[in-house]
Motif scaffolding. Structure first.
Motif, mmCIF file in Angstrom:
data_model
loop_
_atom_site.group_PDB
_atom_site.id
_atom_site.type_symbol
_atom_site.label_atom_id
_atom_site.label_comp_id
_atom_site.label_asym_id
_atom_site.label_seq_id
_atom_site.Cartn_x
_atom_site.Cartn_y
_atom_site.Cartn_z
ATOM 1 N N UNK A 134 16.203 -0.304 -5.828
ATOM 2 C CA UNK A 134 14.934 -0.961 -6.138
ATOM 3 C C UNK A 134 14.089 -1.129 -4.887
ATOM 4 N N UNK A 135 14.782 -1.572 -3.790
ATOM 5 C CA UNK A 135 14.057 -1.732 -2.520
ATOM 6 C C UNK A 135 13.531 -0.394 -2.029
ATOM 7 N N UNK A 136 14.380 0.661 -2.222
ATOM 8 C CA UNK A 136 13.928 1.983 -1.802
ATOM 9 C C UNK A 136 12.712 2.422 -2.609
ATOM 10 N N UNK A 137 12.756 2.167 -3.946
ATOM 11 C CA UNK A 137 11.608 2.522 -4.778
ATOM 12 C C UNK A 137 10.373 1.738 -4.353
ATOM 13 N N UNK A 138 10.606 0.413 -4.125
ATOM 14 C CA UNK A 138 9.481 -0.407 -3.654
ATOM 15 C C UNK A 138 8.971 0.096 -2.316
ATOM 16 N N UNK A 139 9.936 0.449 -1.438
ATOM 17 C CA UNK A 139 9.524 0.948 -0.124
ATOM 18 C C UNK A 139 8.771 2.266 -0.239
ATOM 19 N N UNK A 140 9.250 3.137 -1.172
ATOM 20 C CA UNK A 140 8.543 4.399 -1.374
ATOM 21 C C UNK A 140 7.153 4.165 -1.928
ATOM 22 N N UNK A 306 -7.053 3.550 15.501
ATOM 23 C CA UNK A 306 -6.431 4.649 14.772
ATOM 24 C C UNK A 306 -5.037 4.927 15.295
ATOM 25 N N UNK A 307 -4.877 4.934 16.616
ATOM 26 C CA UNK A 307 -3.545 5.138 17.193
ATOM 27 C C UNK A 307 -2.582 4.041 16.754
ATOM 28 N N UNK A 308 -3.071 2.781 16.704
ATOM 29 C CA UNK A 308 -2.217 1.673 16.251
ATOM 30 C C UNK A 308 -1.810 1.873 14.800
ATOM 31 N N UNK A 309 -2.767 2.337 13.950
ATOM 32 C CA UNK A 309 -2.438 2.599 12.547
ATOM 33 C C UNK A 309 -1.407 3.710 12.421
ATOM 34 N N UNK A 310 -1.525 4.753 13.253
ATOM 35 C CA UNK A 310 -0.534 5.834 13.222
ATOM 36 C C UNK A 310 0.838 5.334 13.657
ATOM 37 N N UNK A 311 0.880 4.449 14.672
ATOM 38 C CA UNK A 311 2.161 3.871 15.095
ATOM 39 C C UNK A 311 2.768 3.030 13.976
ATOM 40 N N UNK A 312 1.921 2.262 13.266
ATOM 41 C CA UNK A 312 2.426 1.442 12.157
ATOM 42 C C UNK A 312 2.989 2.324 11.052
ATOM 43 N N UNK A 313 2.314 3.437 10.751
ATOM 44 C CA UNK A 313 2.813 4.366 9.738
ATOM 45 C C UNK A 313 4.153 4.950 10.159
ATOM 46 N N UNK A 314 4.291 5.301 11.457
ATOM 47 C CA UNK A 314 5.559 5.827 11.948
ATOM 48 C C UNK A 314 6.677 4.798 11.822
ATOM 49 N N UNK A 315 6.351 3.490 12.094
ATOM 50 C CA UNK A 315 7.348 2.431 11.926
ATOM 51 C C UNK A 315 7.790 2.303 10.478
ATOM 52 N N UNK A 316 6.814 2.403 9.522
ATOM 53 C CA UNK A 316 7.166 2.332 8.107
ATOM 54 C C UNK A 316 8.049 3.509 7.698
ATOM 55 N N UNK A 317 7.765 4.688 8.263
ATOM 56 C CA UNK A 317 8.608 5.843 7.952
ATOM 57 C C UNK A 317 10.021 5.655 8.480
ATOM 58 N N UNK A 318 10.151 5.090 9.677
ATOM 59 C CA UNK A 318 11.482 4.809 10.229
ATOM 60 C C UNK A 318 12.227 3.796 9.371
ATOM 61 N N UNK A 319 11.508 2.754 8.893
ATOM 62 C CA UNK A 319 12.144 1.766 7.997
ATOM 63 C C UNK A 319 12.612 2.432 6.710
#
Length: 343
Positions: A134-140, A306-319
């Motif tokens: 469920x968490x994975x689905x929510x995370x996705x 924009x760079x900060x947003x890209x870093x945040x997206x990379x962190x979400x992908x790692x999570x």
């Protein structure tokens, strides 16, 4: 094959009985050389039963029957003792079996408790796995939402950047045009100021020349008047006319001087206005430079965001990757625990 083994066993039993010993399965196997304990014991029992039946029916001579009867009683006594021993052994084995059964029962209870514990753990793992899924689905979903937001943000940022670049280009074009206008206006003002200064100098020079000429004329008139007064004693009316003419000329000279002075003041006022316009143009140029610097700073800040947003997206992908690894580990643990109770 069975009759042959039976005969061999009977001969071995008769041989042992003739020696006055009890025909145990070990002694029989020592004679015949092979056979399992169960098979030999069964055949020895068959032979003894056969011998007893033949003794009852009198198939043997009396001496043999008496000897056999004596042997039979001995064997019976021995068999009774052996039966008691075996019975005691059997009871002991039953007691051991009961103890083993109780041990096995305890082990069974322990296994059942362990199975219940493993079942509960499996249920907890299943619940955790469901929660992870469920968490994975929510995370996705959150990741997709974040990616959509990032895409929209990038699109908006790109559109905003294009707009700002167009605005910057327009402002730079306007600034260049204003600078050109200011430069042309400054050049025109400088040319006008230079012309006004030249005109002012020319007018002042002419004023000085006219004033000098006027003073010369006045001096000449005074000299002439003196000479005429000295040389000729003309009537006072002519002298008054000459003096009036001279006074009128002096008044005209003073009026011309005042007019020149007023023109000089006008030129000085125009010169001051031209200098104010040049100062205003310089202020406008400084303001345009400041706006360009502000736009450049804003574009740099947007690039940093924009760079900060890209870093945040990379962190979400790692999570998301970490959650996926946790899910795989939980599935592996679930498979391991599901196999263990079966073993």
């Amino acid at each position: 094959m069975k009759d042959s083994l039976h005969d061999i066993t009977r001969k071995a039993v008769l041989q042992i009985l003739a020696q006055g010993e009890r025909p145990t399965w070990r002694r029989v196997r020592d004679i015949i050389g092979s056979g399992s304990a169960g098979d030999i014991t069964r055949r020895v029992g068959d032979v003894m039963t056969e011998l007893a039946e033949r003794q009852v029916h009198g198939d043997y001579p009396e001496e043999v029957q008496a000897a056999f009867f004596e042997m039979w009683r001995t064997v019976k006594t021995i068999n009774a003792r052996e039966f008691e021993e075996r019975q005691a052994q059997a009871l002991e084995r039953v007691s051991e079996a009961n103890a083993a059964r109780d041990g096995y029962r305890d082990q069974l209870h322990d296994c059942q408790r362990e199975l219940t514990l493993k079942t509960n753990q499996l249920t907890e793992l299943s619940t955790a796995l469901h929660a992870l899924r469920t968490a994975e689905a929510e995370n996705q979903r959150a990741q997709r939402l974040l990616e959509e937001q990032l895409t929209r943000a990038e699109t908006n940022l790109l559109e905003e950047r294009v707009k700002r670049e167009a605005a910057v280009a327009l402002q730079q074009s306007e600034a260049a045009r204003y600078q050109q206008i200011i430069a042309e206006s400054a050049q025109a003002s400088e040319a006008r100021i230079s012309g006004l200064e030249t005109t002012l100098k020319s007018e002042q020079h002419r004023y000085n020349v006219d004033t000098a000429k006027l003073h010369v004329k006045v001096d000449e008139a005074r000299q002439e008047a003196k000479q005429e007064r000295k040389a000729h004693e003309k009537d006072s009316a002519a002298s008054a006319k000459v003096i009036g003419t001279l006074r009128e000329q002096l008044a005209h000279a003073k009026a011309g001087e005042a007019k020149l002075q007023g023109r000089l003041e006008t030129l000085e006022a125009q010169l001051g206005k031209a200098q104010e316009k040049r100062s205003a143009a310089e202020d406008a140029r400084a303001s345009l430079n400041e706006q360009n610097n502000q736009l450049r700073t804003q574009l740099e800040a947007e690039a940093t965001a924009r760079q900060a947003a890209e870093k945040q997206l990379e962190g979400e992908r790692q999570r998301a990757q970490a959650l996926e690894n946790s899910l795989k580990a939980a599935q592996a643990a679930e498979r391991h625990h599901s196999r263990k109770p079966k073993d």
